[in-house]
Scaffold this motif. Sequence first.
Motif, PDB file in Angstrom:
ATOM      1  N   ASP A   1      -4.342  26.017  -5.527  1.00 32.99           N
ATOM      2  CA  ASP A   1      -4.896  24.962  -6.378  1.00 32.99           C
ATOM      3  C   ASP A   1      -3.817  23.950  -6.757  1.00 32.99           C
ATOM      4  O   ASP A   1      -4.085  22.739  -6.833  1.00 32.99           O
ATOM      5  CB  ASP A   1      -5.536  25.560  -7.638  1.00 32.99           C
ATOM      6  N   GLN A   2      -2.582  24.415  -6.964  1.00 33.54           N
ATOM      7  CA  GLN A   2      -1.509  23.485  -7.292  1.00 33.54           C
ATOM      8  C   GLN A   2      -1.148  22.604  -6.100  1.00 33.54           C
ATOM      9  O   GLN A   2      -0.864  21.414  -6.254  1.00 33.54           O
ATOM     10  CB  GLN A   2      -0.280  24.262  -7.768  1.00 33.54           C
TER      11      GLN A   2
ATOM     12  N   ASP B   1      -3.222  21.716  -3.703  1.00 38.12           N
ATOM     13  CA  ASP B   1      -4.306  20.742  -3.580  1.00 38.12           C
ATOM     14  C   ASP B   1      -4.203  19.667  -4.657  1.00 38.12           C
ATOM     15  O   ASP B   1      -4.420  18.481  -4.398  1.00 38.12           O
ATOM     16  CB  ASP B   1      -5.666  21.445  -3.673  1.00 38.12           C
ATOM     17  N   GLY B   2      -3.855  20.081  -5.883  1.00 36.47           N
ATOM     18  CA  GLY B   2      -3.767  19.135  -6.984  1.00 36.47           C
ATOM     19  C   GLY B   2      -2.628  18.148  -6.851  1.00 36.47           C
ATOM     20  O   GLY B   2      -2.647  17.085  -7.483  1.00 36.47           O
TER      21      GLY B   2
ATOM     22  N   SER C   1      -2.082  16.390  -4.299  1.00 34.36           N
ATOM     23  CA  SER C   1      -2.682  15.229  -3.600  1.00 34.36           C
ATOM     24  C   SER C   1      -1.675  14.525  -2.700  1.00 34.36           C
ATOM     25  O   SER C   1      -1.476  13.309  -2.774  1.00 34.36           O
ATOM     26  CB  SER C   1      -3.263  14.231  -4.620  1.00 34.36           C
TER      27      SER C   1
ATOM     28  N   LYS D   1       3.980  17.373 -19.574  1.00 36.68           N
ATOM     29  CA  LYS D   1       3.966  18.574 -18.727  1.00 36.68           C
ATOM     30  C   LYS D   1       5.252  19.367 -18.910  1.00 36.68           C
ATOM     31  O   LYS D   1       5.237  20.599 -19.014  1.00 36.68           O
ATOM     32  CB  LYS D   1       3.779  18.162 -17.271  1.00 36.68           C
TER      33      LYS D   1
ATOM     34  N   ASN E   1      -2.682  10.791 -10.827  1.00 30.49           N
ATOM     35  CA  ASN E   1      -2.722  12.236 -10.655  1.00 30.49           C
ATOM     36  C   ASN E   1      -2.940  12.920 -11.998  1.00 30.49           C
ATOM     37  O   ASN E   1      -2.022  13.466 -12.612  1.00 30.49           O
ATOM     38  CB  ASN E   1      -1.439  12.752  -9.992  1.00 30.49           C
ATOM     39  N   THR E   2      -4.169  12.852 -12.465  1.00 26.92           N
ATOM     40  CA  THR E   2      -4.494  13.435 -13.768  1.00 26.92           C
ATOM     41  C   THR E   2      -4.532  14.955 -13.723  1.00 26.92           C
ATOM     42  O   THR E   2      -4.567  15.606 -14.772  1.00 26.92           O
ATOM     43  CB  THR E   2      -5.841  12.894 -14.269  1.00 26.92           C
ATOM     44  N   TYR E   3      -4.532  15.540 -12.536  1.00 24.73           N
ATOM     45  CA  TYR E   3      -4.410  16.997 -12.429  1.00 24.73           C
ATOM     46  C   TYR E   3      -3.056  17.453 -12.971  1.00 24.73           C
ATOM     47  O   TYR E   3      -2.956  18.491 -13.631  1.00 24.73           O
ATOM     48  CB  TYR E   3      -4.569  17.423 -10.968  1.00 24.73           C
ATOM     49  N   ARG E   4      -2.021  16.665 -12.693  1.00 22.42           N
ATOM     50  CA  ARG E   4      -0.668  17.056 -13.081  1.00 22.42           C
ATOM     51  C   ARG E   4      -0.198  16.417 -14.387  1.00 22.42           C
ATOM     52  O   ARG E   4       0.555  17.029 -15.144  1.00 22.42           O
ATOM     53  CB  ARG E   4       0.323  16.665 -11.965  1.00 22.42           C
ATOM     54  N   TYR E   5      -0.600  15.188 -14.648  1.00 20.66           N
ATOM     55  CA  TYR E   5       0.047  14.415 -15.702  1.00 20.66           C
ATOM     56  C   TYR E   5      -0.936  13.894 -16.747  1.00 20.66           C
ATOM     57  O   TYR E   5      -2.084  13.551 -16.425  1.00 20.66           O
ATOM     58  CB  TYR E   5       0.793  13.221 -15.088  1.00 20.66           C
ATOM     59  N   SER E   6      -0.460  13.827 -17.963  1.00 22.24           N
ATOM     60  CA  SER E   6      -1.171  13.166 -19.059  1.00 22.24           C
ATOM     61  C   SER E   6      -0.129  12.501 -19.937  1.00 22.24           C
ATOM     62  O   SER E   6       1.025  12.937 -19.991  1.00 22.24           O
ATOM     63  CB  SER E   6      -2.010  14.169 -19.868  1.00 22.24           C
TER      64      SER E   6
END
Length: 443
Positions: free
Chosen positions: A162-163, A165-166, A168, A355, A433-438
């Motif tokens: 999953d990581q 794939d995330g 990207s 993160k 890349n909102t899967y990794r970062y905010s």
Amino acid sequence: MPEPGPSPRQSSLPAAAVHFGTHGHGRGIEAFGGGRPALPSAPAPSARPLPSAPALFSAPTLTPLPVPAEVAVPTTVPVPEPTPALRRILRGPSGLGTAGLYPTRGEEASAPSESAPAGHPIPGLLYHPVPEPDPVRVEEVGRRIKAWAVDEVELFPADWEDQFDGFSLGRYMVACHPDAPTVDHVMIATRLMAAENALDDCYCEDHGGSPVGLGGRLLLAHTALDPLHTTPEYQPAWAESLHCDAPRRGYRSAMEYFVREASPSQADRYRHDMARLHLGYLAEAAWAQTDYVPEVWEYLAMRQFNNFRPCPTITDAVGGYELPADLHAQPALQRVIALAGNATTIVNDLYSYTKELAAPGLHLNLPVVIAERENLSARDAYLKAVEVHNDLMRSFEGAAADLAAQLPDPSLLRFLRGVAAWVDGNHYWHQTNTYRYSLPDFW
């Protein structure tokens, strides 16, 4: 519109090269003395697939690829109204029929388009929006890189899927290399990027990494890029070691593909920049072992080595042409490349801030170092780090524009545009890349 031919493999530097240095002021389009030089015509580009089973460090293919039509520099273009030097030179002409020449550049910095991608840009950050990368190419690169990672080199265990794939990678590399003539060429950069990140995670970061013993691990992994020349007695043990862990398997395979398409000069350039990267890893590890928080300038020195530089420096190889070695070695271009790497790496510091705060232990990034060393609040330190990034971006863009004005060699101009495209694509990926970062709640 005629298409430019392939860049020459060797160059004899124009006389202008003798007179320019690493600093100066952009002169604008008038420095070209009547416009950009005319370029020879060439046949339309054709795809050249990479071999399915490349031999270890085999001889590179020296025939350059034709330049794709969509990034061609026209032989005759209208001169735009006076605007800042970077816009005139890096973005190119703005007259009728030229909009498709520079597909990665928006009209204005820090102004998202109507079809803005997911994810919010950092307020106040200097950046250039880019169009959404080609979804067909993104999907194909994503499919191929996962097949390579899983089937060819076993780059990660199943529970990391999953990581992976995330991350990207397909969207990232397609956005950063819009002038790559084929998916095969994007894959050159994508494999190298995947291998670099696997090593960072496994050797340095939170997937088993540690500063203890890092130097030895990095040195042995580096021999997958820069092969060991030893005696017949010991060569088999070294060759076997290249398969012993995921980072070395990834480095070995990605480099095999790269050297099949790159010239010897391009391959050696990449090895040099990876040595720089590994040196930066070692500095950060040494500080971690001694609990040392560096001065801000010391941290920025470390980040000039521990940064993205190996990625934009191969933009010509991924684009299917070569910037001659004597041009690449010019101090003014080395400054441009260094500033591009520095700016893009601070982008990573800023987008990955929350993160990294959530990870165990103290993770050095520019806002953290500024807060500690300059006695600022977390918010004020973060906002100051944004300004440091913006200063680096302005320096990068000014240095690139100045160099283009002083030495308008066609291959150099294309390389500068490629580096600028990488800078823009790197920001795009971090922003979206909102899967990794905010972002932190500082506004």
